[in-house]
Design an enzyme around this catalytic site. Structure first.
Site, PDB file in Angstrom:
ATOM      1  N   GLY A 195       0.821  -1.210   0.000  1.00 40.82           N
ATOM      2  CA  GLY A 195       0.000   0.000   0.000  1.00 40.82           C
ATOM      3  C   GLY A 195       0.848   1.251   0.000  1.00 40.82           C
ATOM      4  CB  SER A 197       4.832   5.886   2.759  1.00 40.10           C
ATOM      5  OG  SER A 197       4.280   7.136   2.381  1.00 40.10           O
ATOM      6  CE  LYS A 198      -2.761   9.423   6.901  1.00 39.63           C
ATOM      7  NZ  LYS A 198      -3.891  10.267   6.432  1.00 39.63           N
ATOM      8  CD  GLU A 217       7.165  -5.481  -1.708  1.00 37.27           C
ATOM      9  OE1 GLU A 217       7.418  -4.709  -2.656  1.00 37.27           O
ATOM     10  OE2 GLU A 217       8.031  -6.194  -1.181  1.00 37.27           O
ATOM     11  CB  CYS A 252       3.353   0.146  -6.678  1.00 36.92           C
ATOM     12  SG  CYS A 252       3.622  -1.577  -7.143  1.00 36.92           S
TER      13      CYS A 252
END
Length: 493
Positions: A195, A197-198, A217, A252
Site C-alpha cells: 500500500g 507509506s502513510k 511493498e 506502484c
C-alpha cells in the site's frame, strides 16, 4: 462485504485457532503446502470468469489486463513454487571453520508461524494472493486482509479462498479500518503490507509493540529517462504499456514522470501522442482498454494535481475527464515546476509529467534528490549511460529499455528501499520472506581440544587466534610455539 462484526475478541479467537493448527505441524509438510498451492491454481482456473467480472466491477479493468497481469501471473507464481518447493525446503549445507572441526553445518528454512497479509486495491487478486503463495510455500498459517476499496474482489476472495483452501490454516478477513486495527492488535509472526507509506507507518508502529517483522511493498515516483538515440516508437510503446496499460497508471511501478533533453522533448511528445491515439482512439474516455479511477476520492485527488495553479497551462495532450464515470484520459504535461504537487506526490493515475534538461546527465541529480522509488527506468543504447544509471540510481528495481515487466521475472527480488518499502518477494524470495533461516551446527565427541578450556594461557590464546584467523602459516607458528615455546627447544613435561 461481510456484515458480521469483527473486533479484537474475534481476532484473538481466530489467532488462537490458527496457532492451534500451526502447532500440530500440519502446515509444515511438503504435501500440505503443495496441495494448497494447487488449490489456488484450481480456483483461478475454475473462477476466472468471476474474477474478471469482479475486477471489471471494481476498476473497469480490461479483460486482457485481468487475465494476463493478475490471473496468469499468479498461476505462474504458484506453478513455479510447486516446481521448486522440494529444492527450496532442503537444508542448505555450508562450510565450517577449522576451529569447529570435526563438524558439519546447515541452514534450515522453517516457517515463521502465523502471518498477516494486508493487500492493496489496484491489483486485488495478484497482490492479495501472491504473498499468500510465499507464506503457504514456506509452511505458515495465513490471514489475508483484502482491500475494502476493491469491494467486489474482496467479496470474491472471501467466498472462494476458504472454500478451495484449508480453512483451518488460511483465513480471510474483510472490512476496513476497524477490522484492520483489530488484526494489528494481535501478535503476528510476520506482517506483509502492500500500500502507501502513510498506512505503512501505522502497520510498523503496531508491529513494533510485539517486535513483529514486517515487509512493506510501497511505491514512490518512478522516473523514466529517455535518451535521444533510442528506437523512439518502441520506447514510447513500452512507456505507454507501463503507464496506462497498467491499470491506467494506478500501479506502484507505473512511470511517474519522464526526463529527457529539451532538444528531444518535442519528438518524444509527438510520438507519445501518435501512439496513445493509436492505442486508445481520439476519444480515450470511450476506450474499453483503459481502467477507470477506483473511486471519487482518488479521482478528486488526481484533479487536484491537475488543477494546481503551478500546473496550469502545462497540459500538452489529454486532460479529458468524466467524474460521473470516474474516467480520466491519458494526459501529458510539459515542464511542470519541480515544487508542484504533481512532482512531489506519487501520482498513481493517468497523468504523466515530462521534465526537460539541457544535458541528460542532469537527470541523475533530479532523481537522487528525491526519495528512493520502487522502480526506475532508462531508455538508451549508450553503455556509459547504462553503467552510470545502475551505479548512481538507488531504487527497488531498475529496468533498461522497458518498463514494468521486471515484475514478472520470478528470479529477481521485487521490493522497495527506504520510502518505497522494505523486504522483497517473488519466486524463492517469497519463500525466504516467510521463512526463518535457522542455523544448525553438528559436532561429534571426537577431537575435543583442551586448548579451549581453562586454565587459559598465552599459548592457548595464540593457537585459538590462529585457528579463528584460518591462516595455515599462523596455525603452524602457534603449534610450534605450543610445542617448543619461545626458546625453540622441545618442551618437557
Amino acid at each position: 462485504m461481510g456484515t458480521t462484526r469483527f473486533g479484537g475478541e474475534e481476532a484473538a479467537t481466530m489467532m488462537a485457532e490458527l496457532r492451534g493448527t500451526f502447532s500440530t505441524g500440519k502446515t509444515r509438510s511438503y504435501e500440505w503446502r503443495v496441495a494448497q498451492l494447487r488449490s489456488i491454481v484450481k480456483m483461478l482456473d475454475e473462477r476466472e470468469g468471476e474474477i474478471v467480472e469482479a475486477l471489471r466491477s471494481d476498476l473497469n479493468k480490461p479483460e486482457f489486463e485481468s487475465v494476463v497481469y493478475e490471473v496468469a501471473m499468479l498461476k505462474s507464481s504458484c506453478k513455479g513454487a510447486i516446481k521448486e518447493l522440494k529444492q527450496w525446503m532442503k537444508p542448505e549445507n555450508v562450510k565450517t571453520p577449522i576451529l569447529a572441526l570435526p563438524s558439519s553445518a546447515e541452514i534450515v528454512a522453517e516457517p515463521l508461524g502465523v502471518v498477516l497479509v494486508i493487500s492493496a486495491w489496484n491489483y486485488p487478486i495478484l497482490l492479495s494472493l501472491d504473498p499468500v503463495v510465499g507464506a503457504i510455500a514456506a509452511g505458515n498459517a495465513v490471514v489475508l486482509k483484502p482491500s475494502e476499496i476493491s469491494r467486489a474482489t474482496s467479496s470474491l476472495l472471501a467466498k472462494y479462498v476458504e472454500q478451495y483452501m484449508d480453512s483451518s490454516a488460511v483465513r480471510i478477513v474483510e472490512g476496513a479500518i476497524p477490522e484492520t486495527s483489530a488484526l494489528l492488535e494481535q501478535k503476528w509472526d510476520k506482517i506483509f503490507y502492500t500500500g502507501n507509506s502513510k498506512v505503512a507507518r501505522i502497520v510498523m508502529t503496531a508491529a513494533a509493540k510485539h517486535l513483529t517483522p514486517v515487509a512493506l511493498e510501497l511505491g514512490g515516483k518512478s522516473p523514466v529517462i529517455v535518451d535521444s538515440d533510442v528506437n523512439l516508437k518502441i520506447a514510447v510503446r513500452r512507456i505507454i504499456a507501463g503507464k496506462w496499460g497498467c491499470n491506467n497508471g494506478q500501479a506502484c511501478i507505473s512511470p511517474d514522470y519522464v526526463i529527457t533533453t529539451k532538444d528531444f522533448a518535442s519528438n518524444l511528445i509527438d510520438t507519445l501522442k501518435q501512439e496513445l491515439e493509436r492505442f486508445y482512439g481520439a476519444e480515450p474516455l470511450k476506450s474499453n482498454d483503459l481502467s477507470r479511477i477506483v473511486n471519487s476520492n482518488h479521482f478528486d485527488r488526481l484533479m487536484k494535481l491537475l488543477n494546481e495553479d503551478k500546473v496550469g497551462g502545462k497540459v500538452v495532450y489529454g486532460g479529458q475527464f468524466d467524474k460521473s464515470q470516474l474516467k480520466m484520459a491519458p494526459t501529458l504535461l510539459l515542464d511542470v515546476p519541480q515544487d508542484s504537487l504533481i512532482m512531489s506526490e506519487e501520482i498513481f493515475g493517468p497523468l504523466l509529467p515530462l521534465v526537460t534538461v539541457e544535458q541528460l546527465h542532469e537527470s541523475f541529480d533530479i532523481i537522487t534528490r528525491r526519495p528512493k522509488p520502487l522502480a526506475a527506468y532508462l531508455f538508451t543504447n549508450r553503455k556509459s549511460l547504462k553503467d552510470k544509471f545502475v551505479r548512481t540510481v538507488s531504487a527497488g528495481g531498475l529496468l533498461i529499455n522497458d518498463t514494468a515487466i521486471h515484475l514478472a521475472v520470478q528470479t529477481l527480488p521485487f521490493g522497495g528501499v527506504e520510502e518505497s518499502g522494505m523486504g522483497s518477494y517473488h519466486g524463492k524470495f517469497s519463500f525466504d520472506a516467510f521463512s526463518h533461516k535457522k542455523a544448525v551446527l553438528y559436532r561429534s565427541f571426537i577431537g575435543d581440544a583442551a586448548v579451549r578450556y581453562p586454565p587459559y594461557t598465552r599459548t592457548k590464546m595464540g593457537l585459538l587466534q590462529a585457528l579463528m584467523g584460518g591462516s595455515i602459516l599462523g596455525i603452524l607458528r602457534a603449534l610450534i610455539a605450543a610445542l617448543f615455546g619461545s626458546s625453540g627447544k622441545p618442551k618437557t613435561a
